[in-house]
Motif scaffolding. Structure first.
Motif, PDB file in Angstrom:
ATOM      1  N   ALA A  65      -8.611   9.032  -2.079  1.00  0.00           N
ATOM      2  CA  ALA A  65      -8.427   9.689  -1.540  1.00  0.00           C
ATOM      3  C   ALA A  65      -7.100  10.337  -0.995  1.00  0.00           C
ATOM      4  CB  ALA A  65      -9.764  10.311  -0.745  1.00  0.00           C
ATOM      5  N   ARG A  66      -5.950   9.674  -0.689  1.00  0.00           N
ATOM      6  CA  ARG A  66      -5.578   9.950   0.263  1.00  0.00           C
ATOM      7  C   ARG A  66      -3.812  10.754  -0.574  1.00  0.00           C
ATOM      8  NH1 ARG A  66      -3.227   5.046   3.926  1.00  0.00           N
ATOM      9  NH2 ARG A  66      -1.187   6.740   4.372  1.00  0.00           N
TER      10      ARG A  66
ATOM     11  N   GLN B 287      -8.922  16.166  -6.830  1.00  0.00           N
ATOM     12  CA  GLN B 287     -10.024  16.178  -5.945  1.00  0.00           C
ATOM     13  C   GLN B 287     -10.265  17.875  -5.979  1.00  0.00           C
ATOM     14  OE1 GLN B 287      -9.042  15.083  -2.154  1.00  0.00           O
ATOM     15  NE2 GLN B 287      -9.462  12.872  -2.361  1.00  0.00           N
TER      16      GLN B 287
ATOM     17  N   TYR C 146      -6.153  -4.892  -5.172  1.00  0.00           N
ATOM     18  CA  TYR C 146      -7.673  -3.553  -3.719  1.00  0.00           C
ATOM     19  C   TYR C 146      -8.761  -4.574  -4.554  1.00  0.00           C
ATOM     20  CZ  TYR C 146      -3.011  -0.934  -2.711  1.00  0.00           C
ATOM     21  OH  TYR C 146      -2.220  -1.029  -3.186  1.00  0.00           O
TER      22      TYR C 146
ATOM     23  N   GLU D 236     -10.230  11.560  -7.029  1.00  0.00           N
ATOM     24  CA  GLU D 236     -10.905  11.031  -7.017  1.00  0.00           C
ATOM     25  C   GLU D 236     -11.236   9.763  -7.841  1.00  0.00           C
ATOM     26  OE1 GLU D 236     -14.159  14.082  -6.811  1.00  0.00           O
ATOM     27  OE2 GLU D 236     -15.259  12.644  -8.589  1.00  0.00           O
TER      28      GLU D 236
ATOM     29  N   ASP E 182       1.043  -0.961   0.079  1.00  0.00           N
ATOM     30  CA  ASP E 182       0.048   0.041  -0.173  1.00  0.00           C
ATOM     31  C   ASP E 182       0.837   1.813  -0.145  1.00  0.00           C
ATOM     32  OD1 ASP E 182      -1.904  -1.727   0.182  1.00  0.00           O
ATOM     33  OD2 ASP E 182      -2.333  -1.230   2.324  1.00  0.00           O
TER      34      ASP E 182
ATOM     35  N   HIS F 234     -13.236  -0.354  -2.827  1.00  0.00           N
ATOM     36  CA  HIS F 234     -13.612   0.513  -1.933  1.00  0.00           C
ATOM     37  C   HIS F 234     -12.056   0.298  -1.246  1.00  0.00           C
ATOM     38  CE1 HIS F 234     -14.914   2.382   1.754  1.00  0.00           C
ATOM     39  NE2 HIS F 234     -14.053   1.465   2.501  1.00  0.00           N
ATOM     40  N   GLU F 235     -10.985  -0.286  -1.193  1.00  0.00           N
ATOM     41  CA  GLU F 235     -10.342   0.459  -0.999  1.00  0.00           C
ATOM     42  C   GLU F 235      -8.819   1.178  -1.635  1.00  0.00           C
ATOM     43  OE1 GLU F 235      -9.422  -4.792   1.291  1.00  0.00           O
ATOM     44  OE2 GLU F 235      -9.250  -4.114  -0.404  1.00  0.00           O
TER      45      GLU F 235
ATOM     46  N   GLN G  48     -10.259   3.315  -3.708  1.00  0.00           N
ATOM     47  CA  GLN G  48     -10.981   4.502  -3.571  1.00  0.00           C
ATOM     48  C   GLN G  48     -10.586   5.384  -2.215  1.00  0.00           C
ATOM     49  OE1 GLN G  48     -15.592   4.510  -2.894  1.00  0.00           O
ATOM     50  NE2 GLN G  48     -14.931   6.112  -3.993  1.00  0.00           N
ATOM     51  N   GLN G  49     -10.137   4.876  -1.300  1.00  0.00           N
ATOM     52  CA  GLN G  49      -9.813   5.311   0.084  1.00  0.00           C
ATOM     53  C   GLN G  49      -8.613   5.540   0.251  1.00  0.00           C
ATOM     54  OE1 GLN G  49     -10.218   1.771   3.316  1.00  0.00           O
ATOM     55  NE2 GLN G  49     -12.213   3.651   3.816  1.00  0.00           N
ATOM     56  N   LEU G  50      -7.361   4.846  -0.918  1.00  0.00           N
ATOM     57  CA  LEU G  50      -6.136   5.326  -0.628  1.00  0.00           C
ATOM     58  C   LEU G  50      -6.441   6.134  -1.718  1.00  0.00           C
ATOM     59  CD1 LEU G  50      -3.117   4.095   0.446  1.00  0.00           C
ATOM     60  CD2 LEU G  50      -3.197   2.401  -2.135  1.00  0.00           C
TER      61      LEU G  50
END
Ligand code: SAM
Length: 240
Positions: free
Chosen positions: A216-217, A239, A206, A221, A116, A209-210, A212-214
């Protein structure tokens, strides 16, 4: 061996003659048409969509972490008279002097980033190289375990004057770390010599959902498109 060096030495030669999957350039061409040029392929290798798109004359650049792939790719472009730059860089350390309207990976190359932390660095590098209205396409793939009946079974094909072979020796499939590590023996045999090398092929995955979270960091988007039963495409935008 460093995972980014997997496609070096005899591996590209053996891999190219034994590979069963070839990705069509069409979906990447459509993506570039939709989002614009210049375009950048991460992990362009020495084959696949990048070379078809370069032959069409698109404003295109590629990067690859393997010095052997970069050499082979540049030789191919020169032989085909195509005009596209191939840089020797890792996508997680990407440093190019321009931004791109379209950035893509052809097939599940993002899965070659082994963890990750490396994947997050690559996503940040993508964000840093996107034009403000640009988009990136990252295919996501969740690999199945290699069927037990295929372990220990040699695949073989001719590579010019040589014989290319590959054999899966063993595999570790770890759902907790979302990582499949397959030890593969690659062989290239000629009358003069026999070269053998064992490599660990790491596939890190991934679910959307996983991912998308990474993303976003990294300031991105995500929108997801289902391609088929096995593959989902993430389309990434800066974003707002
Ligand atoms: C499966 S090959 C695909 C090559 C080509 N895109 C195609 O469709 O045939 C994956 C490529 O990604 C490159 N690669 C692996 N890790 C990388 C990294 N961290 N940064 C850049 N390229 C990487 C490999 O060297 C290899 O050439």
């Amino acid at each position: 061996m460093d995972p980014a060096e997997f496609y070096t030495g005899i591996v590209p030669t053996v891999f190219n003659v034994l590979r069963s999957t070839h990705f069509s350039a069409e979906r990447y061409r459509t993506f570039i048409q939709g989002h614009g040029s210049p375009a950048l392929e991460l992990g362009c290798g020495d084959d696949g969509p990048f070379y078809e798109l370069a032959a069409m004359g698109l404003d295109l650049e590629g990067v690859d972490s393997s010095a052997d792939m970069v050499r082979r790719g540049r030789e191919r472009l020169a032989a085909e008279g195509a005009d596209a730059a191939v840089h020797h860089q890792r996508m997680e350390e990407l440093k190019l002097d321009r931004r791109f309207a379209s950035i893509y990976l052809a097939g599940p190359t993002f899965n070659l980033l082994p963890d990750d932390a490396t994947a997050l660095r690559a996503l940040r590098a993508i964000a840093d190289h996107l034009e403000s209205e640009g988009a990136a396409l990252v295919p996501l793939w969740i690999p199945p375990p290699t069927p037990t009946r295929q372990i220990g079974v040699m695949q073989s094909a001719r590579a010019g004057e040589a014989i290319a072979r590959s054999t899966v020796i063993q595999e570790d499939y770890d759902t907790a770390s979302r990582t499949r590590t397959t030890t593969i023996r690659f062989e290239l045999i000629t009358d003069a010599e026999s070269i053998v090398t064992d490599r660990e092929w790491i596939i890190h995955w991934y679910d959307p959902h996983e991912f998308q979270q990474l993303a976003a960091r990294a300031g991105l988007e995500s929108h997801f498109i289902t391609v088929d039963d096995e593959q989902v495409e993430a389309h990434l935008y800066l974003q707002s």
